[in-house]
Design a protein around this motif. Structure first.
Motif, PDB file in Angstrom:
ATOM      1  N   PRO A 114      -7.378 149.331  46.423  1.00 61.41           N
ATOM      2  CA  PRO A 114      -6.044 148.753  46.602  1.00 61.41           C
ATOM      3  C   PRO A 114      -4.938 149.813  46.643  1.00 61.41           C
ATOM      4  CG  PRO A 114      -7.076 147.906  44.587  1.00 61.41           C
ATOM      5  CD  PRO A 114      -8.036 148.831  45.241  1.00 61.41           C
ATOM      6  N   VAL A 115      -5.120 150.897  45.910  1.00 63.89           N
ATOM      7  CA  VAL A 115      -4.131 151.986  45.951  1.00 63.89           C
ATOM      8  C   VAL A 115      -4.085 152.582  47.355  1.00 63.89           C
ATOM      9  CG1 VAL A 115      -3.601 154.304  45.090  1.00 63.89           C
ATOM     10  CG2 VAL A 115      -4.317 152.513  43.495  1.00 63.89           C
ATOM     11  N   GLY A 116      -5.243 152.790  47.944  1.00 61.36           N
ATOM     12  CA  GLY A 116      -5.301 153.317  49.302  1.00 61.36           C
ATOM     13  C   GLY A 116      -4.669 152.373  50.310  1.00 61.36           C
ATOM     14  N   GLY A 117      -4.937 151.090  50.176  1.00 60.59           N
ATOM     15  CA  GLY A 117      -4.334 150.113  51.074  1.00 60.59           C
ATOM     16  C   GLY A 117      -2.821 150.065  50.948  1.00 60.59           C
ATOM     17  N   GLN A 118      -2.333 150.117  49.726  1.00 53.95           N
ATOM     18  CA  GLN A 118      -0.880 150.118  49.500  1.00 53.95           C
ATOM     19  C   GLN A 118      -0.250 151.393  50.056  1.00 53.95           C
ATOM     20  OE1 GLN A 118      -0.565 149.487  45.301  1.00 53.95           O
ATOM     21  NE2 GLN A 118      -1.258 147.369  45.455  1.00 53.95           N
ATOM     22  N   MET A 119      -0.965 152.509  49.925  1.00 50.97           N
ATOM     23  CA  MET A 119      -0.456 153.769  50.464  1.00 50.97           C
ATOM     24  C   MET A 119      -0.343 153.695  51.988  1.00 50.97           C
ATOM     25  SD  MET A 119      -1.871 157.616  49.801  1.00 50.97           S
ATOM     26  CE  MET A 119      -1.888 157.296  48.052  1.00 50.97           C
ATOM     27  N   LEU A 120      -1.324 153.078  52.638  1.00 52.91           N
ATOM     28  CA  LEU A 120      -1.261 152.929  54.091  1.00 52.91           C
ATOM     29  C   LEU A 120      -0.068 152.065  54.500  1.00 52.91           C
ATOM     30  CD1 LEU A 120      -5.053 152.447  54.909  1.00 52.91           C
ATOM     31  CD2 LEU A 120      -3.652 154.482  55.314  1.00 52.91           C
ATOM     32  N   ILE A 121       0.172 150.987  53.762  1.00 53.41           N
ATOM     33  CA  ILE A 121       1.317 150.122  54.051  1.00 53.41           C
ATOM     34  C   ILE A 121       2.629 150.896  53.893  1.00 53.41           C
ATOM     35  CG2 ILE A 121       2.613 148.106  53.239  1.00 53.41           C
ATOM     36  CD1 ILE A 121      -0.160 146.887  52.489  1.00 53.41           C
ATOM     37  N   LEU A 122       2.753 151.651  52.811  1.00 53.48           N
ATOM     38  CA  LEU A 122       3.973 152.446  52.593  1.00 53.48           C
ATOM     39  C   LEU A 122       4.175 153.495  53.684  1.00 53.48           C
ATOM     40  CD1 LEU A 122       3.941 152.943  48.722  1.00 53.48           C
ATOM     41  CD2 LEU A 122       5.559 151.594  50.073  1.00 53.48           C
ATOM     42  N   CYS A 123       3.097 154.087  54.136  1.00 52.90           N
ATOM     43  CA  CYS A 123       3.212 155.091  55.200  1.00 52.90           C
ATOM     44  C   CYS A 123       3.673 154.458  56.501  1.00 52.90           C
ATOM     45  CB  CYS A 123       1.883 155.814  55.390  1.00 52.90           C
ATOM     46  SG  CYS A 123       1.524 156.958  54.056  1.00 52.90           S
ATOM     47  N   TRP A 124       3.201 153.263  56.802  1.00 55.06           N
ATOM     48  CA  TRP A 124       3.689 152.575  57.998  1.00 55.06           C
ATOM     49  C   TRP A 124       5.179 152.275  57.856  1.00 55.06           C
ATOM     50  CZ3 TRP A 124       1.726 152.554  62.607  1.00 55.06           C
ATOM     51  CH2 TRP A 124       0.349 152.744  62.765  1.00 55.06           C
ATOM     52  N   ALA A 125       5.597 151.886  56.667  1.00 52.07           N
ATOM     53  CA  ALA A 125       7.034 151.653  56.430  1.00 52.07           C
ATOM     54  C   ALA A 125       7.813 152.961  56.567  1.00 52.07           C
ATOM     55  CB  ALA A 125       7.249 151.037  55.048  1.00 52.07           C
ATOM     56  N   GLY A 126       7.251 154.060  56.079  1.00 46.20           N
ATOM     57  CA  GLY A 126       7.900 155.367  56.235  1.00 46.20           C
ATOM     58  C   GLY A 126       8.016 155.761  57.693  1.00 46.20           C
ATOM     59  N   LEU A 127       6.997 155.443  58.471  1.00 41.91           N
ATOM     60  CA  LEU A 127       7.034 155.746  59.900  1.00 41.91           C
ATOM     61  C   LEU A 127       8.140 154.962  60.598  1.00 41.91           C
ATOM     62  CD1 LEU A 127       5.622 157.332  62.123  1.00 41.91           C
ATOM     63  CD2 LEU A 127       4.090 155.379  62.427  1.00 41.91           C
ATOM     64  N   MET A 128       8.408 153.771  60.092  1.00 42.16           N
ATOM     65  CA  MET A 128       9.471 152.933  60.640  1.00 42.16           C
ATOM     66  C   MET A 128      10.835 153.632  60.515  1.00 42.16           C
ATOM     67  SD  MET A 128      10.497 149.177  59.194  1.00 42.16           S
ATOM     68  CE  MET A 128      10.843 149.827  57.570  1.00 42.16           C
ATOM     69  N   LEU A 129      10.987 154.466  59.496  1.00 40.85           N
ATOM     70  CA  LEU A 129      12.261 155.149  59.265  1.00 40.85           C
ATOM     71  C   LEU A 129      12.455 156.382  60.139  1.00 40.85           C
ATOM     72  CD1 LEU A 129      12.281 155.059  55.366  1.00 40.85           C
ATOM     73  CD2 LEU A 129      13.511 153.541  56.927  1.00 40.85           C
ATOM     74  N   LEU A 130      11.393 156.910  60.670  1.00 36.80           N
ATOM     75  CA  LEU A 130      11.433 158.187  61.398  1.00 36.80           C
ATOM     76  C   LEU A 130      12.494 158.248  62.503  1.00 36.80           C
ATOM     77  CD1 LEU A 130       9.909 160.952  61.450  1.00 36.80           C
ATOM     78  CD2 LEU A 130       8.602 159.988  63.327  1.00 36.80           C
ATOM     79  N   PRO A 131      12.591 157.270  63.388  1.00 37.39           N
ATOM     80  CA  PRO A 131      13.590 157.410  64.459  1.00 37.39           C
ATOM     81  C   PRO A 131      15.031 157.283  63.982  1.00 37.39           C
ATOM     82  CG  PRO A 131      12.350 155.366  64.724  1.00 37.39           C
ATOM     83  CD  PRO A 131      11.760 156.099  63.560  1.00 37.39           C
ATOM     84  N   TRP A 132      15.235 156.792  62.773  1.00 34.43           N
ATOM     85  CA  TRP A 132      16.595 156.578  62.281  1.00 34.43           C
ATOM     86  C   TRP A 132      17.176 157.801  61.578  1.00 34.43           C
ATOM     87  CZ3 TRP A 132      18.770 152.615  64.459  1.00 34.43           C
ATOM     88  CH2 TRP A 132      17.951 151.582  64.915  1.00 34.43           C
ATOM     89  N   LEU A 133      16.333 158.793  61.315  1.00 34.84           N
ATOM     90  CA  LEU A 133      16.852 160.040  60.737  1.00 34.84           C
ATOM     91  C   LEU A 133      17.499 160.839  61.848  1.00 34.84           C
ATOM     92  CD1 LEU A 133      13.892 161.017  58.394  1.00 34.84           C
ATOM     93  CD2 LEU A 133      16.044 159.961  57.766  1.00 34.84           C
ATOM     94  N   ARG A 134      18.704 161.282  61.607  1.00 34.52           N
ATOM     95  CA  ARG A 134      19.468 161.982  62.634  1.00 34.52           C
ATOM     96  C   ARG A 134      19.104 163.452  62.707  1.00 34.52           C
ATOM     97  NH1 ARG A 134      25.647 160.515  62.435  1.00 34.52           N
ATOM     98  NH2 ARG A 134      25.565 162.681  62.961  1.00 34.52           N
ATOM     99  N   LYS A 135      19.203 163.963  63.892  1.00 32.09           N
ATOM    100  CA  LYS A 135      19.030 165.391  64.109  1.00 32.09           C
ATOM    101  C   LYS A 135      20.405 166.038  64.034  1.00 32.09           C
ATOM    102  CE  LYS A 135      17.035 168.822  67.060  1.00 32.09           C
ATOM    103  NZ  LYS A 135      16.161 169.116  68.164  1.00 32.09           N
ATOM    104  N   ASN A 136      20.541 167.043  63.165  1.00 34.78           N
ATOM    105  CA  ASN A 136      21.820 167.754  63.051  1.00 34.78           C
ATOM    106  C   ASN A 136      22.011 168.646  64.277  1.00 34.78           C
ATOM    107  OD1 ASN A 136      22.146 166.593  60.570  1.00 34.78           O
ATOM    108  ND2 ASN A 136      21.229 168.316  59.487  1.00 34.78           N
ATOM    109  N   LYS A 137      23.209 168.582  64.827  1.00 31.21           N
ATOM    110  CA  LYS A 137      23.470 169.370  66.047  1.00 31.21           C
ATOM    111  C   LYS A 137      24.244 170.617  65.739  1.00 31.21           C
ATOM    112  CE  LYS A 137      23.268 165.393  68.961  1.00 31.21           C
ATOM    113  NZ  LYS A 137      23.821 164.626  70.012  1.00 31.21           N
TER     114      LYS A 137
END
Length: 137
Positions: A114-137
């Protein structure tokens, strides 16, 4: 970070080989020699491994190319690296624990699945945030 992408790609290859091998074993041997509950666990954990292996493969290739072309911000690179590492760790915790329970392998701790399954779910949620982090210009 290039070492991370290379190791991740290599492990994705290992996972792919494990999926193909286990799929052959499932269709030729285990479907006749396992009870329904065990067989269900084996099939579902192999499906998770297959899906995650493709995700890791794609993300590792993306991370490698995007890092070379400087397309990701520092925060995006770190988040992507953490997500990929979390995917690997979550897979090992989940899939190995299920398989270790079915095949009586060493280092079996039932609580890790269950820890592994929860970790996979959290990682998918973390991936959801990736495009919203801004690139500093």
């Amino acid at each position: 970070m290039q070492t991370l992408w290379k190791c991740s790609l290599s492990l994705a290859g290992l996972y792919g080989a494990a999926v193909v091998g286990m799929s052959a074993a499932i269709s030729h041997y285990f479907q006749f020699n396992m009870v329904t509950e065990e067989f269900s666990r084996l099939v579902s954990s192999t499906a998770v491994l297959a899906f995650q292996a493709l995700a890791i493969l794609a993300l590792s290739l993306y991370g490698s190319v995007a890092s070379k072309n400087n397309e990701l911000s520092q925060a995006q690179r770190w988040l992507l690296a953490l997500v990929i590492l979390g995917f690997h760790l979550g897979l090992w915790c989940f899939v190995y624990t299920v398989w270790a329970g079915l095949f009586e392998l060493p280092l079996y701790w039932r609580q890790l699945a269950p820890v592994g399954g929860q970790m996979l779910i959290l990682c998918w949620a973390g991936l959801m945030l990736l495009p919203w982090l801004r690139k500093n210009k």
